[in-house]
Design a protein around this motif. Structure first.
Motif, PDB file in Angstrom:
ATOM      1  N   GLU A  20      32.575  49.722  53.537  1.00  0.00           N
ATOM      2  CA  GLU A  20      33.069  50.129  52.221  1.00  0.00           C
ATOM      3  C   GLU A  20      34.489  49.610  51.998  1.00  0.00           C
ATOM      4  N   LEU A  21      34.581  48.490  51.296  1.00  0.00           N
ATOM      5  CA  LEU A  21      35.881  47.976  50.882  1.00  0.00           C
ATOM      6  C   LEU A  21      36.225  48.579  49.524  1.00  0.00           C
ATOM      7  N   PRO A  22      37.492  48.848  49.257  1.00  0.00           N
ATOM      8  CA  PRO A  22      37.865  49.444  47.967  1.00  0.00           C
ATOM      9  C   PRO A  22      37.641  48.474  46.823  1.00  0.00           C
ATOM     10  N   TYR A  23      37.206  49.002  45.701  1.00  0.00           N
ATOM     11  CA  TYR A  23      37.073  48.171  44.511  1.00  0.00           C
ATOM     12  C   TYR A  23      38.149  48.562  43.520  1.00  0.00           C
ATOM     13  N   ALA A  24      39.267  47.861  43.577  1.00  0.00           N
ATOM     14  CA  ALA A  24      40.332  48.089  42.605  1.00  0.00           C
ATOM     15  C   ALA A  24      39.882  47.526  41.263  1.00  0.00           C
ATOM     16  N   GLU A  25      40.061  48.304  40.210  1.00  0.00           N
ATOM     17  CA  GLU A  25      39.647  47.850  38.885  1.00  0.00           C
ATOM     18  C   GLU A  25      40.457  46.623  38.490  1.00  0.00           C
ATOM     19  N   ALA A  26      39.771  45.566  38.162  1.00  0.00           N
ATOM     20  CA  ALA A  26      40.446  44.317  37.801  1.00  0.00           C
ATOM     21  C   ALA A  26      40.879  44.367  36.342  1.00  0.00           C
ATOM     22  N   LYS A  27      42.168  44.290  36.114  1.00  0.00           N
ATOM     23  CA  LYS A  27      42.714  44.177  34.764  1.00  0.00           C
ATOM     24  C   LYS A  27      43.262  42.764  34.617  1.00  0.00           C
ATOM     25  N   CYS A  28      42.571  41.948  33.862  1.00  0.00           N
ATOM     26  CA  CYS A  28      42.881  40.524  33.814  1.00  0.00           C
ATOM     27  C   CYS A  28      44.283  40.275  33.264  1.00  0.00           C
ATOM     28  N   THR A  29      45.005  39.378  33.931  1.00  0.00           N
ATOM     29  CA  THR A  29      46.360  39.004  33.506  1.00  0.00           C
ATOM     30  C   THR A  29      46.411  37.565  33.001  1.00  0.00           C
ATOM     31  N   PHE A  30      45.255  37.000  32.673  1.00  0.00           N
ATOM     32  CA  PHE A  30      45.200  35.568  32.412  1.00  0.00           C
ATOM     33  C   PHE A  30      44.779  35.187  30.992  1.00  0.00           C
ATOM     34  N   SER A  31      44.619  36.161  30.116  1.00  0.00           N
ATOM     35  CA  SER A  31      44.081  35.883  28.787  1.00  0.00           C
ATOM     36  C   SER A  31      44.910  34.870  28.009  1.00  0.00           C
ATOM     37  N   CYS A  70      39.057  32.516  26.304  1.00  0.00           N
ATOM     38  CA  CYS A  70      38.895  33.924  26.683  1.00  0.00           C
ATOM     39  C   CYS A  70      38.039  34.663  25.645  1.00  0.00           C
ATOM     40  N   LYS A  71      37.137  35.521  26.125  1.00  0.00           N
ATOM     41  CA  LYS A  71      36.272  36.299  25.238  1.00  0.00           C
ATOM     42  C   LYS A  71      36.939  37.591  24.758  1.00  0.00           C
ATOM     43  N   HIS A  72      38.133  37.844  25.245  1.00  0.00           N
ATOM     44  CA  HIS A  72      38.920  39.013  24.839  1.00  0.00           C
ATOM     45  C   HIS A  72      38.120  40.311  24.994  1.00  0.00           C
ATOM     46  N   GLU A  73      37.970  41.084  23.936  1.00  0.00           N
ATOM     47  CA  GLU A  73      37.343  42.404  24.050  1.00  0.00           C
ATOM     48  C   GLU A  73      35.896  42.349  24.532  1.00  0.00           C
ATOM     49  N   GLU A  74      35.262  41.190  24.460  1.00  0.00           N
ATOM     50  CA  GLU A  74      33.878  41.073  24.920  1.00  0.00           C
ATOM     51  C   GLU A  74      33.788  40.982  26.444  1.00  0.00           C
ATOM     52  N   CYS A  75      34.922  40.803  27.112  1.00  0.00           N
ATOM     53  CA  CYS A  75      34.943  40.709  28.576  1.00  0.00           C
ATOM     54  C   CYS A  75      35.330  42.059  29.168  1.00  0.00           C
ATOM     55  N   GLN A  76      34.623  42.493  30.170  1.00  0.00           N
ATOM     56  CA  GLN A  76      34.869  43.809  30.762  1.00  0.00           C
ATOM     57  C   GLN A  76      36.216  43.904  31.465  1.00  0.00           C
ATOM     58  N   PHE A  77      36.829  42.769  31.779  1.00  0.00           N
ATOM     59  CA  PHE A  77      38.102  42.780  32.492  1.00  0.00           C
ATOM     60  C   PHE A  77      39.290  42.547  31.560  1.00  0.00           C
ATOM     61  N   TYR A  78      39.014  42.423  30.283  1.00  0.00           N
ATOM     62  CA  TYR A  78      40.100  42.112  29.335  1.00  0.00           C
ATOM     63  C   TYR A  78      41.127  43.233  29.318  1.00  0.00           C
ATOM     64  N   ASN A  79      42.388  42.837  29.299  1.00  0.00           N
ATOM     65  CA  ASN A  79      43.500  43.791  29.306  1.00  0.00           C
ATOM     66  C   ASN A  79      44.334  43.529  28.065  1.00  0.00           C
ATOM     67  N   LEU A  80      44.197  44.364  27.069  1.00  0.00           N
ATOM     68  CA  LEU A  80      44.872  44.152  25.777  1.00  0.00           C
ATOM     69  C   LEU A  80      46.384  44.041  25.939  1.00  0.00           C
ATOM     70  N   SER A  81      46.954  44.811  26.843  1.00  0.00           N
ATOM     71  CA  SER A  81      48.407  44.815  26.987  1.00  0.00           C
ATOM     72  C   SER A  81      48.948  43.474  27.423  1.00  0.00           C
ATOM     73  N   ASN A  82      48.124  42.663  28.106  1.00  0.00           N
ATOM     74  CA  ASN A  82      48.583  41.347  28.534  1.00  0.00           C
ATOM     75  C   ASN A  82      48.445  40.298  27.462  1.00  0.00           C
ATOM     76  N   SER A  83      47.888  40.653  26.319  1.00  0.00           N
ATOM     77  CA  SER A  83      47.743  39.697  25.222  1.00  0.00           C
ATOM     78  C   SER A  83      48.674  40.031  24.062  1.00  0.00           C
ATOM     79  N   MET A  84      49.442  41.102  24.202  1.00  0.00           N
ATOM     80  CA  MET A  84      50.345  41.495  23.115  1.00  0.00           C
ATOM     81  C   MET A  84      51.725  40.877  23.339  1.00  0.00           C
ATOM     82  N   VAL A  85      52.258  40.284  22.312  1.00  0.00           N
ATOM     83  CA  VAL A  85      53.558  39.625  22.401  1.00  0.00           C
ATOM     84  C   VAL A  85      54.623  40.537  21.785  1.00  0.00           C
TER      85      VAL A  85
END
Length: 244
Positions: free
Chosen positions: A212-223, A229-244
């Protein structure tokens, strides 16, 4: 934003991506990447001192170095740490190494193995180059990150292709990841597919080996770096990393 690519005369810091500047007077300092005292020719806008040897590292060397320094057991955490460096392109075959390398590293630490991690990672690097595509869309129209799971599992089990369970299990773990990637839909995204491949491996290891390895929730930092990028259609999309 323009993707930061690897090239022979690097102009950005391999740790943070900021611009590099020549130091007027060469001095011996601690390299912020390798930790050794060396003559430092450049410093970045965030004051990172990088020695010449580290500046010339390939993405593959960077991945192995980061893995050797990591002492945790979270594959997602390590993968994000590696991919956050501008050494790693937005899309590229280095992801085919990242997946098996981070899983091997975390299992090495999980088991407190006394075997040489460096030797394992070097073997994985060689196999990833030989057994995964260099350009997925042109070579076999499938994901090299998922194929890297087969490299990982056979190395972890120390199996050969003639062993029945190696052939069966390697295909199963790869197929499980490819199914997740196919369901995620187009266009390709090496970051998303890396997350999904690691997610599949964590589930597979728990089911088949009670690991059992831990599964840290991936919050994408690459949008911002990914033009497709599919933005909201991707389960890993992180809105805060796309806001300027």
């Amino acid at each position: 934003m323009i993707e930061l690519n690897q090239h022979s005369e690097r102009t950005t810091c391999i740790l943070c991506g900021e611009e590099l500047h020549q130091i007027d007077k060469l001095e011996d300092r601690i390299c912020d990447f390798c930790g050794q005292v060396k003559t430092i020719p450049v410093v970045c806008d965030n004051s990172h001192c990088i020695c010449s040897e580290c500046m010339e590292k390939t993405p593959e060397e960077f991945v192995i170095d980061r893995c050797l320094k990591y002492k945790g057991i979270s594959p997602i955490e390590l993968a994000v740490e590696i991919m956050n460096s501008p050494v790693i392109r937005m899309h590229g075959a280095e992801h085919h190494l990242i997946v098996p390398a981070v899983l091997t590293t975390c299992l090495h630490n999980y088991h407190k193995s006394e075997e040489s991690l460096n030797a394992k990672l070097n073997a994985i690097e060689r196999r990833a180059k030989e057994e995964t595509p260099r350009v997925c869309s042109f070579d076999i129209n499938t994901c090299g990150a998922a194929i890297g799971l087969g490299v990982f599992l056979s190395t972890y089990l120390n199996r050969e292709l003639v062993d029945e369970d190696e052939w069966t299990l390697s295909n199963q773990i790869t197929a499980q990841a490819l199914k997740k990637i196919a369901e995620a839909g187009a266009p390709r995204c090496c970051k998303r597919d890396t997350y999904l491949s690691i997610q599949s491996a964590i589930e597979f290891l728990k089911e088949h080996f009670a690991v059992e390895l831990p599964y840290a929730e991936a919050k994408c930092t690459f949008s911002l770096r990914n033009r497709t990028c599919k933005h909201e259609e991707c389960q890993f999309y992180n809105l805060s990393n796309s806001m300027v």
